[in-house]
Design a protein around this motif. Structure first.
Motif, mmCIF file in Angstrom:
data_model
loop_
_atom_site.group_PDB
_atom_site.id
_atom_site.type_symbol
_atom_site.label_atom_id
_atom_site.label_comp_id
_atom_site.label_asym_id
_atom_site.label_seq_id
_atom_site.Cartn_x
_atom_site.Cartn_y
_atom_site.Cartn_z
ATOM 1 N N ILE A 272 48.110 28.821 43.257
ATOM 2 C CA ILE A 272 47.629 27.785 44.170
ATOM 3 C C ILE A 272 48.807 27.087 44.838
ATOM 4 C CG2 ILE A 272 46.465 25.541 44.260
ATOM 5 C CD1 ILE A 272 44.472 26.704 42.180
ATOM 6 N N ALA A 273 49.824 26.728 44.060
ATOM 7 C CA ALA A 273 50.988 26.035 44.627
ATOM 8 C C ALA A 273 51.728 26.906 45.632
ATOM 9 C CB ALA A 273 51.935 25.595 43.510
ATOM 10 N N SER A 274 51.971 28.165 45.273
ATOM 11 C CA SER A 274 52.715 29.045 46.180
ATOM 12 C C SER A 274 51.916 29.331 47.448
ATOM 13 C CB SER A 274 53.123 30.344 45.484
ATOM 14 O OG SER A 274 51.998 31.036 45.022
ATOM 15 N N THR A 275 50.595 29.454 47.307
ATOM 16 C CA THR A 275 49.758 29.688 48.479
ATOM 17 C C THR A 275 49.748 28.467 49.388
ATOM 18 O OG1 THR A 275 48.357 31.117 47.139
ATOM 19 C CG2 THR A 275 47.483 30.442 49.254
ATOM 20 N N LEU A 276 49.609 27.294 48.788
ATOM 21 C CA LEU A 276 49.614 26.055 49.577
ATOM 22 C C LEU A 276 50.902 25.920 50.372
ATOM 23 C CD1 LEU A 276 48.139 23.493 47.028
ATOM 24 C CD2 LEU A 276 47.127 24.153 49.216
ATOM 25 N N VAL A 277 52.024 26.099 49.687
ATOM 26 C CA VAL A 277 53.320 25.954 50.353
ATOM 27 C C VAL A 277 53.485 27.024 51.431
ATOM 28 C CG1 VAL A 277 55.817 26.080 50.011
ATOM 29 C CG2 VAL A 277 54.407 24.783 48.408
ATOM 30 N N GLY A 278 53.132 28.263 51.104
ATOM 31 C CA GLY A 278 53.267 29.346 52.076
ATOM 32 C C GLY A 278 52.411 29.144 53.310
ATOM 33 N N LEU A 279 51.135 28.763 53.114
ATOM 34 C CA LEU A 279 50.245 28.551 54.255
ATOM 35 C C LEU A 279 50.644 27.330 55.073
ATOM 36 C CD1 LEU A 279 46.732 29.390 52.714
ATOM 37 C CD2 LEU A 279 48.119 30.819 54.223
ATOM 38 N N ALA A 280 51.097 26.274 54.394
ATOM 39 C CA ALA A 280 51.551 25.087 55.129
ATOM 40 C C ALA A 280 52.848 25.392 55.879
ATOM 41 C CB ALA A 280 51.742 23.918 54.162
ATOM 42 N N TRP A 281 53.740 26.161 55.265
ATOM 43 C CA TRP A 281 55.000 26.547 55.898
ATOM 44 C C TRP A 281 54.740 27.275 57.210
ATOM 45 C CZ3 TRP A 281 60.007 25.530 54.697
ATOM 46 C CH2 TRP A 281 60.992 26.300 55.326
ATOM 47 N N ARG A 282 53.672 28.079 57.224
ATOM 48 C CA ARG A 282 53.318 28.850 58.419
ATOM 49 C C ARG A 282 52.358 28.100 59.343
ATOM 50 N NH1 ARG A 282 51.711 34.770 56.750
ATOM 51 N NH2 ARG A 282 51.018 34.690 58.917
ATOM 52 N N ASP A 283 52.089 26.843 59.054
ATOM 53 C CA ASP A 283 51.189 26.000 59.859
ATOM 54 C C ASP A 283 49.753 26.526 59.902
ATOM 55 O OD1 ASP A 283 53.125 24.083 60.520
ATOM 56 O OD2 ASP A 283 53.866 25.333 62.157
ATOM 57 N N PRO B 39 47.152 22.390 56.934
ATOM 58 C CA PRO B 39 47.859 21.118 57.137
ATOM 59 C C PRO B 39 48.516 20.628 55.843
ATOM 60 C CG PRO B 39 45.473 20.781 57.213
ATOM 61 C CD PRO B 39 45.697 22.256 57.085
ATOM 62 N N TRP B 40 49.632 19.935 55.990
ATOM 63 C CA TRP B 40 50.376 19.478 54.817
ATOM 64 C C TRP B 40 49.598 18.472 53.987
ATOM 65 C CZ3 TRP B 40 54.369 21.686 52.542
ATOM 66 C CH2 TRP B 40 55.143 22.585 53.289
ATOM 67 N N TRP B 41 48.621 17.747 54.594
ATOM 68 C CA TRP B 41 47.855 16.774 53.807
ATOM 69 C C TRP B 41 47.065 17.472 52.698
ATOM 70 C CZ3 TRP B 41 42.675 17.210 53.260
ATOM 71 C CH2 TRP B 41 41.941 17.840 54.265
ATOM 72 N N VAL B 42 46.632 18.713 52.923
ATOM 73 C CA VAL B 42 45.922 19.458 51.872
ATOM 74 C C VAL B 42 46.868 19.703 50.692
ATOM 75 C CG1 VAL B 42 44.766 21.631 51.295
ATOM 76 C CG2 VAL B 42 44.313 20.534 53.492
ATOM 77 N N VAL B 43 48.105 20.041 50.999
ATOM 78 C CA VAL B 43 49.111 20.250 49.949
ATOM 79 C C VAL B 43 49.290 18.967 49.141
ATOM 80 C CG1 VAL B 43 51.515 20.884 49.497
ATOM 81 C CG2 VAL B 43 50.279 21.954 51.395
ATOM 82 N N VAL B 44 49.414 17.834 49.846
ATOM 83 C CA VAL B 44 49.623 16.542 49.175
ATOM 84 C C VAL B 44 48.437 16.197 48.287
ATOM 85 C CG1 VAL B 44 49.889 14.052 49.564
ATOM 86 C CG2 VAL B 44 51.192 15.678 50.952
ATOM 87 N N VAL B 45 47.206 16.375 48.797
ATOM 88 C CA VAL B 45 45.995 16.040 48.025
ATOM 89 C C VAL B 45 45.908 16.889 46.755
ATOM 90 C CG1 VAL B 45 43.461 16.227 48.057
ATOM 91 C CG2 VAL B 45 44.656 15.138 49.962
ATOM 92 N N LEU B 46 46.186 18.181 46.866
ATOM 93 C CA LEU B 46 46.079 19.057 45.693
ATOM 94 C C LEU B 46 47.244 18.852 44.715
ATOM 95 C CD1 LEU B 46 44.641 22.296 47.321
ATOM 96 C CD2 LEU B 46 43.444 20.619 45.923
#
Length: 196
Positions: A82-93, A96-103
């Motif tokens: 989950i963490a690697s996917t969040l960072v990877g998908l946010a890195w590629r826009d 949104p980064w707010w989803v990363v922050v919430v999770l």
């Protein structure tokens, strides 16, 4: 409510543990694939992760192969994917980064719950259905959101379905965190009552 200290096997070499270990080995490969835009490989690894996550739990329960190592490996593998996917998908826009922050905020909340549980002698809390459902939803949301990165018909179909799974996953992820905190509170109250 299940006993968090219910006896489980100390066996290491079991099919569920092997599946969890394979998921862990796949995390760095997946992160490389998603960041370098090798989307086909990233999708295959994500789908394999979701499938093995389902299978390791089902096999462990069906054949009495629940183990201490499995209780450690399974959530670690889930969180790393989950963490690697969040960072990877946010890195590629794509996300949104707010989803990363919430999770990640939920992960920080759970870290506190686990620390309190450990201070009172509990190795872990029993897994809630809400937590597994949250992971299931997120592991389905991420490949769909990755597929949605484009202008094809498939991308247009994948986007709303992916976001549907993502919203359910986010809500259930936090709900499971609250349920764990409530469970811990009941265990603490029970211990205080027994001590009194």
């Amino acid at each position: 409510m299940a006993d968090p200290q219910a006896p489980v096997s100390t066996r290491v070499l079991t099919v569920p543990n092997v599946l969890s270990a394979l998921r862990l080995v796949g995390v760095p490969v997946f992160l490389w694939a998603i960041v370098t835009e090798h989307d086909a490989l990233a999708l295959v690894l994500l789908m394999a992760s979701g499938l093995t996550d389902y299978l390791d739990g089902k096999i462990a329960r069906a054949y009495g192969l629940e183990s201490r190592l499995g209780q450690l490996l399974d959530p670690v593998a889930d969180r790393l994917y989950i963490a690697s996917t969040l960072v990877g998908l946010a890195w590629r826009d794509i996300l949104p980064w707010w989803v990363v922050v919430v999770l990640f905020a939920r992960e920080a909340f759970m870290a506190v719950v686990v620390l309190v549980a450990q201070r009172h002698g509990w190795v872990g809390l029993p897994v809630h259905f809400a937590g597994k459902a949250a992971t299931f939803n997120l592991l389905y949301a991420f490949p769909l959101l990755l597929l949605a990165d484009g202008d094809s018909t498939l991308a247009r179909i994948a986007e709303p379905v992916g976001w549907g799974f993502a919203w359910w996953g986010i809500v259930l992820y936090w709900l499971s965190g609250v349920l764990y905190a409530m469970q811990l509170r009941r265990l603490l109250a029970h211990d205080r009552a027994v001590a009194a």
